[in-house]
Scaffold this motif. Structure first.
Motif, PDB file in Angstrom:
ATOM      1  N   VAL A   1      27.636 -60.723 -45.239  1.00  0.00           N
ATOM      2  CA  VAL A   1      29.143 -60.712 -44.837  1.00  0.00           C
ATOM      3  C   VAL A   1      30.002 -60.734 -45.627  1.00  0.00           C
ATOM      4  CG1 VAL A   1      30.553 -62.140 -43.177  1.00  0.00           C
ATOM      5  CG2 VAL A   1      28.048 -61.600 -42.665  1.00  0.00           C
ATOM      6  N   VAL A   2      30.918 -60.043 -46.188  1.00  0.00           N
ATOM      7  CA  VAL A   2      31.792 -60.080 -47.268  1.00  0.00           C
ATOM      8  C   VAL A   2      33.072 -60.215 -46.959  1.00  0.00           C
ATOM      9  CG1 VAL A   2      32.741 -58.796 -49.189  1.00  0.00           C
ATOM     10  CG2 VAL A   2      30.248 -58.316 -48.855  1.00  0.00           C
ATOM     11  N   VAL A   3      33.846 -61.261 -47.039  1.00  0.00           N
ATOM     12  CA  VAL A   3      34.959 -61.654 -46.600  1.00  0.00           C
ATOM     13  C   VAL A   3      36.175 -61.712 -47.761  1.00  0.00           C
ATOM     14  CG1 VAL A   3      36.625 -63.207 -45.219  1.00  0.00           C
ATOM     15  CG2 VAL A   3      33.907 -62.889 -44.494  1.00  0.00           C
ATOM     16  N   ARG A   4      37.308 -61.106 -47.452  1.00  0.00           N
ATOM     17  CA  ARG A   4      38.213 -61.241 -48.484  1.00  0.00           C
ATOM     18  C   ARG A   4      39.543 -61.608 -47.650  1.00  0.00           C
ATOM     19  NH1 ARG A   4      36.911 -54.722 -49.650  1.00  0.00           N
ATOM     20  NH2 ARG A   4      35.536 -54.888 -51.137  1.00  0.00           N
ATOM     21  N   LEU A   5      40.027 -62.747 -47.963  1.00  0.00           N
ATOM     22  CA  LEU A   5      41.351 -63.290 -47.675  1.00  0.00           C
ATOM     23  C   LEU A   5      42.514 -62.905 -48.652  1.00  0.00           C
ATOM     24  CD1 LEU A   5      40.046 -66.784 -46.054  1.00  0.00           C
ATOM     25  CD2 LEU A   5      40.594 -64.667 -44.985  1.00  0.00           C
ATOM     26  N   ASN A   6      42.951 -62.043 -48.427  1.00  0.00           N
ATOM     27  CA  ASN A   6      44.065 -61.731 -49.198  1.00  0.00           C
ATOM     28  C   ASN A   6      45.323 -62.515 -49.324  1.00  0.00           C
ATOM     29  OD1 ASN A   6      42.247 -59.652 -50.527  1.00  0.00           O
ATOM     30  ND2 ASN A   6      43.088 -57.967 -49.601  1.00  0.00           N
ATOM     31  N   SER A   7      46.608 -62.109 -50.082  1.00  0.00           N
ATOM     32  CA  SER A   7      47.565 -62.820 -49.701  1.00  0.00           C
ATOM     33  C   SER A   7      48.213 -62.935 -48.483  1.00  0.00           C
ATOM     34  CB  SER A   7      48.795 -61.940 -50.548  1.00  0.00           C
ATOM     35  OG  SER A   7      49.884 -62.883 -50.862  1.00  0.00           O
ATOM     36  N   GLY A   8      48.647 -64.468 -48.204  1.00  0.00           N
ATOM     37  CA  GLY A   8      48.935 -64.721 -47.108  1.00  0.00           C
ATOM     38  C   GLY A   8      48.266 -64.951 -45.948  1.00  0.00           C
ATOM     39  N   SER A   9      46.923 -64.992 -46.114  1.00  0.00           N
ATOM     40  CA  SER A   9      45.873 -65.087 -44.899  1.00  0.00           C
ATOM     41  C   SER A   9      45.320 -66.516 -44.973  1.00  0.00           C
ATOM     42  CB  SER A   9      44.873 -63.915 -45.301  1.00  0.00           C
ATOM     43  OG  SER A   9      45.268 -62.689 -45.164  1.00  0.00           O
ATOM     44  N   ALA A  10      44.774 -66.675 -43.802  1.00  0.00           N
ATOM     45  CA  ALA A  10      44.043 -68.094 -43.673  1.00  0.00           C
ATOM     46  C   ALA A  10      42.886 -67.842 -42.620  1.00  0.00           C
ATOM     47  CB  ALA A  10      45.077 -68.934 -43.326  1.00  0.00           C
ATOM     48  N   TRP A  11      41.910 -68.569 -43.032  1.00  0.00           N
ATOM     49  CA  TRP A  11      40.731 -68.858 -41.804  1.00  0.00           C
ATOM     50  C   TRP A  11      40.539 -70.244 -41.527  1.00  0.00           C
ATOM     51  CZ3 TRP A  11      34.916 -68.209 -43.861  1.00  0.00           C
ATOM     52  CH2 TRP A  11      33.935 -68.265 -42.600  1.00  0.00           C
ATOM     53  N   THR A  12      40.656 -70.329 -40.205  1.00  0.00           N
ATOM     54  CA  THR A  12      40.221 -71.624 -39.566  1.00  0.00           C
ATOM     55  C   THR A  12      38.736 -71.457 -38.935  1.00  0.00           C
ATOM     56  OG1 THR A  12      42.556 -72.169 -39.016  1.00  0.00           O
ATOM     57  CG2 THR A  12      40.650 -73.240 -37.739  1.00  0.00           C
ATOM     58  N   VAL A  13      37.884 -72.121 -39.686  1.00  0.00           N
ATOM     59  CA  VAL A  13      36.355 -72.082 -39.402  1.00  0.00           C
ATOM     60  C   VAL A  13      36.234 -73.005 -38.166  1.00  0.00           C
ATOM     61  CG1 VAL A  13      34.062 -72.237 -40.153  1.00  0.00           C
ATOM     62  CG2 VAL A  13      35.948 -71.475 -41.853  1.00  0.00           C
ATOM     63  N   THR A  14      35.659 -72.281 -37.161  1.00  0.00           N
ATOM     64  CA  THR A  14      35.285 -73.098 -35.766  1.00  0.00           C
ATOM     65  C   THR A  14      33.777 -73.451 -35.638  1.00  0.00           C
ATOM     66  OG1 THR A  14      35.186 -71.036 -34.620  1.00  0.00           O
ATOM     67  CG2 THR A  14      37.270 -72.179 -34.595  1.00  0.00           C
ATOM     68  N   GLY A  15      32.946 -72.838 -36.593  1.00  0.00           N
ATOM     69  CA  GLY A  15      31.411 -73.175 -36.309  1.00  0.00           C
ATOM     70  C   GLY A  15      30.843 -72.511 -37.672  1.00  0.00           C
ATOM     71  N   THR A  16      29.556 -73.117 -37.671  1.00  0.00           N
ATOM     72  CA  THR A  16      28.887 -72.701 -39.330  1.00  0.00           C
ATOM     73  C   THR A  16      28.892 -71.159 -39.197  1.00  0.00           C
ATOM     74  OG1 THR A  16      27.436 -74.762 -38.954  1.00  0.00           O
ATOM     75  CG2 THR A  16      26.492 -72.855 -40.256  1.00  0.00           C
ATOM     76  N   SER A  17      29.125 -71.080 -40.464  1.00  0.00           N
ATOM     77  CA  SER A  17      29.179 -69.446 -40.927  1.00  0.00           C
ATOM     78  C   SER A  17      28.272 -69.010 -42.176  1.00  0.00           C
ATOM     79  CB  SER A  17      30.694 -68.891 -41.132  1.00  0.00           C
ATOM     80  OG  SER A  17      31.420 -69.161 -39.886  1.00  0.00           O
ATOM     81  N   TYR A  18      27.520 -67.976 -41.957  1.00  0.00           N
ATOM     82  CA  TYR A  18      26.886 -67.610 -43.215  1.00  0.00           C
ATOM     83  C   TYR A  18      27.469 -66.344 -43.796  1.00  0.00           C
ATOM     84  CZ  TYR A  18      23.307 -71.173 -41.408  1.00  0.00           C
ATOM     85  OH  TYR A  18      22.744 -72.048 -41.065  1.00  0.00           O
ATOM     86  N   LEU A  19      27.903 -66.545 -45.156  1.00  0.00           N
ATOM     87  CA  LEU A  19      28.472 -65.401 -45.710  1.00  0.00           C
ATOM     88  C   LEU A  19      27.651 -64.932 -46.975  1.00  0.00           C
ATOM     89  CD1 LEU A  19      32.091 -66.587 -45.755  1.00  0.00           C
ATOM     90  CD2 LEU A  19      30.800 -65.577 -44.097  1.00  0.00           C
ATOM     91  N   THR A  20      27.947 -63.710 -47.639  1.00  0.00           N
ATOM     92  CA  THR A  20      27.335 -63.315 -48.759  1.00  0.00           C
ATOM     93  C   THR A  20      28.521 -63.250 -50.006  1.00  0.00           C
ATOM     94  OG1 THR A  20      27.368 -61.262 -48.170  1.00  0.00           O
ATOM     95  CG2 THR A  20      25.408 -62.448 -47.999  1.00  0.00           C
TER      96      THR A  20
END
Length: 633
Positions: free
Chosen positions: A570-589
Motif C-alpha cells: 500500500v503506497v500512499v502519497r499525500l501531496n501538497s494540501g492533503s490530510a489523512w485522518t486515520v480511523t483504524g489500524t492501517s498497514y502500509l508499505t
C-alpha cells in the motif's frame, strides 16, 4: 426520393399465385389451396416462389411451407410478423410453425440476407432493408411496416411488430438513413447479438450513418437487442426510449462464452439475464445516445463487445436496469466510453471495465464538451439542438458497486459526478488501473458500506471445456492458507501494473483495502484532498467458500481483516494540501508526506506510526518505506 408504402410490395392477389407444388417425391402430394386459403398437410412441403396474400393459412404438425433456395419466407398476419421459431437450440434456421393463421395473411418471399459471424451464417429477415441505393424491396418484408411514410432516405412514424423469433426491424447496410418517430415492438427470442440476428435496429458497415430520432423500441426475448452498431457504423440515437426484457432460454441451452452461441450473460461477471439493450461491435464503430432513456431488465444497458477503435457516448440520458442485477456500460478492448450529464440507475455496476486498454470518463455535459463531441463523432446536431442540451453533472445510483475492473483500464470522474453505491465505489479484481477523481466541480463518492476502493484477486473461475465446448460451469473456490511471499516483488514501489488511483481537490470519507495475494500494490495519490478512513493491506474472504452459477451474486463481496502486507503493498502519497485522518489500524508499505501534508487522528485521539516495528515521528516532507503500521488510540 421515391415514396413507398407497405402496399408497394408485389403481392399476389390469389392463394395460388406464385405457389409451386413440388413433385410427389418431395412429399407435397395432397397439399391444397382453396380460394384464398393455403392448407399444408402433415409430411408435406409447400414452396412459394412469390409473395402471396391469403385469408387463411393452415399448417399441420409435420407440414412445411418454405421459399426456394436463395430466398427467405416471412409470415405477417394483420401487419404483424409471427409464427417463426428456430428449428433447434444453437441453430440459425427458422420455420413457420404448425397452426392456423387467419386475417390479412401475407407470405413474403424475399431475397436471402446472409450475415456471417465467425463460424456461423445467419439467414436474416427484416421488415426494412436499406443499402446505398435506398430501401431494397426485394430484401424487405414491407407488410410488417405499418403506417407513416418510407423513402430511400428516411422512415417517418412507422411501426413494426414481431411476435416470431429472429426477425429484425430495420437493417441498414452502408447507407445514410433516418428513423423518425419509429415504434418497434419485438416479442420472442433472438439468436445472436454479436451479429444482430433478431435485433430491432442494426446499423452495419463503415459507410453507415444511422439516426434514430424519437424512436420507441420495446423488446422481450433472449438476445432481442434494441440497437446494434457494427463494423464501422455511426449510429446516433436521440430523444428515444429503448427498453429490453428477458426472455425464456431454451430448456437445452448450455451457457457458454463462445460468442456465436452465447445467449446469456456469463454469470462470472456477478450478473444474470439474457438480453442487453444495445451492443457496439466491430472495428471503429460509434454509438451515441442523446437525451434518451435506455434500460435493460438485467445483463446490461449499453454494451461494447469485442472489436477495436469503438466509441460509446452518452449525453443527457437516463440509463439503467429494471431488475436487481446489471450494468450501465461495458468497456472492453481499447473502447472509449464517455458519459456526460446523465443519470444511471443500475443494478450492479455503472461500468464494467474489461480492458485491456479501455478509457472511461464520467463528467458534466458542458457546452464545450458537447460541441466537441458533435464534431468528433459527426453527430449532425444543429446549433439549436446544441443550445438545448442542459449543462448538468452525472449521477450514478447502483444497487451494488460503482465500477468493476476485471481488465486494465483508465477511469476519470469529474465535473461534479456523484457516485452512490451500496458497496465499494471501485472494485478492482487484480487489474492495472489508472483511476482519476477530480472533486473541483463537486464530485462525490458515497459508498454505502464505507469502502471507496477494494482490491481483490480475480474471482472469475472462467469457463470449462466440456465435449469441445467452453461452458460456464466453473466453480470459484476460496483460497486457504497464507499467501507465499514473493521475494522478487517490491511492495514499497509503484509499478506500471499496479492498481493506482489519484484524488484531486476532494473530501473523501471511506476505506481503502488491498486484499491481493499475488504481487500487486495499491498506489494512492492525494492532491489538495482530505481523506478520513482506513488505508491498509488486508486479508479478504468471501461470504461463502464456493461460488457457482446459482450463487453468482456472491462474487466480489468480501470481508477485510487488516494485516501487514505480503505481496499487496500500500503506497500512499499525500501531496501538497492533503490530510489523512486515520480511523483504524492501517498497514502500509510506503508513505510520502509533502511539506504541508498531515496525518492525524480524530479529535480526542492520537495517531502513532511504527516503521519495521520502531515507533517513528510523523514529519511533513518525509517519505517512509518498509513495514508501516499507523494506529490511533
Amino acid at each position: 426520393m421515391t415514396l413507398m408504402t407497405r402496399r408497394s410490395v408485389l403481392i399476389a392477389g390469389t392463394a395460388t399465385a406464385g405457389a409451386v407444388l413440388l413433385p410427389a417425391a418431395s412429399a407435397t402430394a395432397g397439399t391444397k389451396t382453396s380460394g384464398k386459403r393455403i392448407s399444408v398437410g402433415s409430411g408435406e412441403t409447400y414452396e412459394l416462389s412469390a409473395t402471396t396474400r391469403v385469408s387463411e393459412l393452415s399448417i399441420a404438425e409435420g407440414g412445411t411451407i418454405a421459399a426456394p433456395d436463395g430466398y427467405s419466407l416471412s409470415l405477417t398476419v394483420d401487419g404483424t410478423e409471427t409464427g417463426q421459431l428456430l428449428t433447434e437450440t444453437g441453430g440459425t434456421a427458422t420455420l413457420i410453425q404448425a397452426g392456423t393463421y387467419r386475417g390479412d395473411v401475407v407470405l413474403t418471399v424475399a431475397e436471402a440476407t446472409a450475415v456471417t459471424y465467425e463460424t456461423l451464417t445467419f439467414p436474416f429477415r427484416q421488415a426494412l432493408y436499406v443499402d446505398a441505393a435506398g430501401v431494397d424491396r426485394d430484401k424487405s418484408v414491407l407488410t410488417a411496416v405499418r403506417g407513416g411514410k418510407v423513402t430511400d432516405a428516411a422512415a417517418r412514424n412507422v411501426s413494426i411488430t414481431s411476435t416470431g423469433e429472429c426477425f429484425d426491424g430495420v437493417f441498414v447496410q452502408d447507407a445514410t438513413y433516418t428513423l423518425n418517430g419509429t415504434a418497434i415492438s419485438l416479442t420472442g427470442n433472438g439468436r445472436c447479438d454479436f451479429a444482430g440476428y433478431g435485433a430491432a435496429v442494426v446499423g452495419d458497415g463503415a459507410a453507415t450513418k444511422l439516426v434514430l430520432d424519437g424512436a420507441r423500441i420495446g423488446t422481450k426475448g433472449v438476445v432481442r437487442t434494441a440497437v446494434i452498431a457494427n463494423d464501422g457504423a455511426n449510429v446516433v440515437v436521440k430523444n428515444s426510449v429503448l427498453h429490453t426484457r428477458n426472455g425464456v432460454l431454451p430448456a437445452d441451452y448450455q451457457a457458454t462464452v463462445e460468442t456465436p452461441y452465447m445467449q446469456s450473460v456469463p454469470w462470472m461477471l456477478g450478473l444474470d439475464g439474457n438480453v442487453r439493450a444495445t451492443n457496439l461491435i466491430g472495428k471503429s464503430s460509434k454509438a451515441t445516445y442523446l437525451n434518451s432513456t435506455v434500460f435493460s431488465e438485467t445483463w446490461g444497458a449499453l454494451s461494447v463487445e469485442g472489436g477495436s477503435g469503438l466509441k460509446l457516448t452518452v449525453v443527457d440520458s437516463h440509463v439503467g436496469n429494471t431488475g436487481e442485477y446489471g450494468y450501465g456500460t461495458y468497456a472492453i478492448g481499447d473502447a472509449v466510453v464517455r458519459v456526460l450529464g446523465s443519470r444511471f440507475d443500475v443494478g450492479s455496476y455503472a461500468t464494467i471495465i474489461a480492458g485491456p486498454a479501455a478509457v472511461v470518463h464520467y463528467g458534466a455535459s458542458t457546452r464545450a464538451a458537447v460541441a466537441a463531441l458533435n464534431t468528433e463523432l459527426d453527430l449532425g446536431l444543429s446549433a439549436a439542438e446544441l443550445k438545448a442540451f442542459p449543462v448538468r453533472n452525472t449521477v450514478v445510483n447502483s444497487g451494488h458497486f460503482g465500477y468493476m475492473f476485471f481488465g486494465a483500464g483508465t477511469l476519470t470522474l469529474d465535473g461534479g459526478t456523484v457516485i452512490n453505491s451500496e458497496r465499494a465505489t471501485f472494485l478492482n479484481k487484480g487489474q492495472q488501473t489508472a483511476i482519476s477523481v477530480d472533486g473541483a466541480g463537486g464530485t462525490r463518492l458515497n459508498p454505502g458500506d464505507g469502502i471507496i476502493l477494494q482490491m481483490i484477486e480475480l474471482d472469475d473461475p472462467g469457463p470449462v471445456r466440456v465435449d469441445g465446448k467452453m461452458l460456464n460451469t466453473g466453480v470459484y473456490t476460496e483460497p486457504t492458507g497464507d499467501p507465499a511471499k514473493d521475494a522478487t516483488f517490491d511492495v514499497t514501489a509503484a509499478h506500471t501494473a499496479d492498481g493506482a488511483a489519484t484524488f484531486t481537490s476532494i473530501k473523501l470519507k471511506g476505506d481503502f483495502y488491498n486484499g491481493m495475494r499475488k504481487g500487486k500494490n495499491m498506489v494512492l495519490t492525494f492532491e489538495e484532498s482530505t481523506v478520513e478512513g482506513v488505508i491498509t493491506a488486508s486479508r479478504t474472504k468471501h461470504r461463502v467458500d464456493t461460488i457457482d452459477a446459482s450463487t453468482f451474486y456472491e462474487l466480489g463481496i468480501v470481508t477485510n481483516t487488516a494485516q501487514a502486507a505480503v505481496n499487496n503493498g500500500v503506497v500512499v502519497r499525500l501531496n501538497s494540501g492533503s490530510a489523512w485522518t486515520v480511523t483504524g489500524t492501517s498497514y502500509l508499505t510506503s508513505l510520502a508526506l509533502a511539506a504541508d501534508a498531515t496525518v492525524k487522528a480524530p479529535r480526542g485521539k492520537t495517531v502513532t506510526l511504527t516503521v519495521d516495528g520502531v515507533q517513528t515521528a510523523l514529519t511533513p516532507g518525509t517519505t517512509y518505506t518498509g513495514a508501516l503500521t499507523v494506529t490511533v488510540a
